[in-house]
Design an enzyme around this catalytic site. Structure first.
Site, PDB file in Angstrom:
ATOM      1  N   ASN A 253      75.270  28.116   9.600  1.00  0.00           N
ATOM      2  CA  ASN A 253      75.870  27.007  10.331  1.00  0.00           C
ATOM      3  C   ASN A 253      75.081  25.732  10.054  1.00  0.00           C
ATOM      4  O   ASN A 253      73.864  25.776   9.854  1.00  0.00           O
ATOM      5  CB  ASN A 253      75.864  27.299  11.837  1.00  0.00           C
ATOM      6  CG  ASN A 253      76.844  28.403  12.207  1.00  0.00           C
ATOM      7  OD1 ASN A 253      77.950  28.447  11.690  1.00  0.00           O
ATOM      8  ND2 ASN A 253      76.432  29.289  13.094  1.00  0.00           N
TER       9      ASN A 253
ATOM     10  N   HIS B  87      68.854  28.901   9.015  1.00  0.00           N
ATOM     11  CA  HIS B  87      68.823  30.363   9.017  1.00  0.00           C
ATOM     12  C   HIS B  87      70.125  30.900   8.450  1.00  0.00           C
ATOM     13  O   HIS B  87      71.149  30.228   8.473  1.00  0.00           O
ATOM     14  CB  HIS B  87      68.575  30.909  10.432  1.00  0.00           C
ATOM     15  CG  HIS B  87      69.491  30.338  11.476  1.00  0.00           C
ATOM     16  ND1 HIS B  87      69.271  29.099  12.042  1.00  0.00           N
ATOM     17  CD2 HIS B  87      70.624  30.817  12.039  1.00  0.00           C
ATOM     18  CE1 HIS B  87      70.231  28.854  12.926  1.00  0.00           C
ATOM     19  NE2 HIS B  87      71.061  29.866  12.938  1.00  0.00           N
TER      20      HIS B  87
ATOM     21  N   HIS C 167      59.652  24.937   8.300  1.00  0.00           N
ATOM     22  CA  HIS C 167      60.632  24.389   9.246  1.00  0.00           C
ATOM     23  C   HIS C 167      61.514  23.364   8.528  1.00  0.00           C
ATOM     24  O   HIS C 167      61.096  22.232   8.286  1.00  0.00           O
ATOM     25  CB  HIS C 167      59.943  23.746  10.450  1.00  0.00           C
ATOM     26  CG  HIS C 167      60.937  23.233  11.457  1.00  0.00           C
ATOM     27  ND1 HIS C 167      61.446  24.029  12.466  1.00  0.00           N
ATOM     28  CD2 HIS C 167      61.546  22.028  11.588  1.00  0.00           C
ATOM     29  CE1 HIS C 167      62.323  23.327  13.167  1.00  0.00           C
ATOM     30  NE2 HIS C 167      62.405  22.109  12.667  1.00  0.00           N
TER      31      HIS C 167
ATOM     32  N   HIS D 288      66.685  25.112  12.943  1.00  0.00           N
ATOM     33  CA  HIS D 288      65.757  25.619  11.917  1.00  0.00           C
ATOM     34  C   HIS D 288      66.658  26.475  11.034  1.00  0.00           C
ATOM     35  O   HIS D 288      67.176  27.504  11.508  1.00  0.00           O
ATOM     36  CB  HIS D 288      64.638  26.425  12.593  1.00  0.00           C
ATOM     37  CG  HIS D 288      63.597  26.974  11.654  1.00  0.00           C
ATOM     38  ND1 HIS D 288      62.238  26.963  11.954  1.00  0.00           N
ATOM     39  CD2 HIS D 288      63.700  27.577  10.439  1.00  0.00           C
ATOM     40  CE1 HIS D 288      61.560  27.520  10.965  1.00  0.00           C
ATOM     41  NE2 HIS D 288      62.423  27.910  10.028  1.00  0.00           N
TER      42      HIS D 288
ATOM     43  N   ASP E 163      69.286  39.464  15.442  1.00  0.00           N
ATOM     44  CA  ASP E 163      69.777  38.426  16.348  1.00  0.00           C
ATOM     45  C   ASP E 163      69.783  38.976  17.776  1.00  0.00           C
ATOM     46  O   ASP E 163      70.179  40.106  18.026  1.00  0.00           O
ATOM     47  CB  ASP E 163      71.198  38.013  15.930  1.00  0.00           C
ATOM     48  CG  ASP E 163      71.637  36.727  16.599  1.00  0.00           C
ATOM     49  OD1 ASP E 163      71.819  35.717  15.885  1.00  0.00           O
ATOM     50  OD2 ASP E 163      71.813  36.712  17.838  1.00  0.00           O
TER      51      ASP E 163
END
Ligand code: DGP
Length: 115
Positions: free
Chosen positions: A87, A100, A46, A98, A30
């Site tokens: 989230n 994750h 996606h 997208h 990140d």
């Protein structure tokens, strides 16, 4: 060409520190780490949010958990433990649309999952 920042990372249009990659999944550090270990595990397909996961995507999601297991051993934080967070939507603060999986570790994390 996609406007999605994670699709751009997947397509190597923007750089990232990749820690794992296969035909279905990419994992990279990140850019704004919330813990000493903060890896994002992202399907190459996606899919916007958890709510958009179809029945046919369930194999990808299960694969992602296997990949997290592999990365935790590869990066040597499996034995100390870690946290996985996804989230979804406005109240979670999801910024990148997208799906994750945040993998957080490298220190004793807070007792509360939310403030
Ligand atoms: P979320 O709030 O769950 O959508 O988290 C998105 C995360 O993505 C956030 O922790 C920062 C990270 N991020 C955003 N843009 C980039 C980028 O260009 N490169 C990397 N490596 N991470 C990014």
């Amino acid at each position: 060409m996609s406007d999605c920042i994670f699709c751009k990372i997947i397509n190597k249009e923007i750089p990232s520190k990749i820690v794992y990659e296969d035909e279905k999944v990419i994992a990279f550090n990140d850019v704004n780490p919330a813990a000493p270990i903060h890896i994002l595990v992202v399907p190459k397909k996606h899919i916007e949010t958890l709510l958009d996961v179809s029945d046919e995507d369930s194999a990808i999601i299960s694969h992602i958990y296997k990949v997290i297991n592999k990365i935790a051993k590869q990066e040597d934080f499996a034995k100390n433990g870690f946290r996985v967070i996804t989230n979804c939507g406005r109240d979670s603060g999801q910024e990148v649309m997208h799906i994750h999986f945040h993998v957080l570790g490298g220190k004793k994390l807070g007792d509360k999952i939310v403030e």
